[in-house]
Design a protein around this motif. Structure first.
Motif, short mmCIF file in Angstrom:
data_model
loop_
_atom_site.label_atom_id
_atom_site.label_comp_id
_atom_site.label_asym_id
_atom_site.label_seq_id
_atom_site.Cartn_x
_atom_site.Cartn_y
_atom_site.Cartn_z
N UNK A 41 0.69 -1.04 -0.08
CA UNK A 41 0.31 0.14 0.01
C UNK A 41 0.98 1.43 -0.04
N UNK A 42 1.50 1.61 0.66
CA UNK A 42 2.40 2.30 0.73
C UNK A 42 3.32 2.53 -0.31
N UNK A 43 3.76 1.62 -1.31
CA UNK A 43 4.43 0.99 -2.39
C UNK A 43 3.44 1.70 -3.69
N UNK A 44 2.19 1.47 -3.66
CA UNK A 44 0.70 2.03 -4.16
C UNK A 44 0.40 4.08 -4.28
N UNK A 45 0.80 4.10 -2.61
CA UNK A 45 0.30 5.54 -2.55
C UNK A 45 1.26 6.16 -3.47
#
Length: 57
Positions: A41-45
């Motif tokens: 999720x951090x990478x996606x954000x």
């Protein structure tokens, strides 16, 4: 007559070693899944994709 010291590990010893290896592998997979659920999720954000990492963009 064969030398008993040259027979190798017993079936029980091999089984125990295999079971220990499977337990370790299972714990490692659990860690990978847990890390992925946090990191992805951090990478996606932040717009980071596998392609952007390898291409340097």
């Amino acid at each position: 007559m064969e030398d008993p010291a040259r027979e190798g590990p017993t079936a029980d010893a091999v089984r125990d070693t295999v079971l220990d290896d499977l337990r370790v592998a299972s714990m490692q997979m659990e860690n990978i899944v847990a890390s992925d659920s946090i990191i992805r999720p951090w990478l996606d954000r932040n717009g980071i994709t596998p392609g952007s990492i390898t291409s340097g963009t």
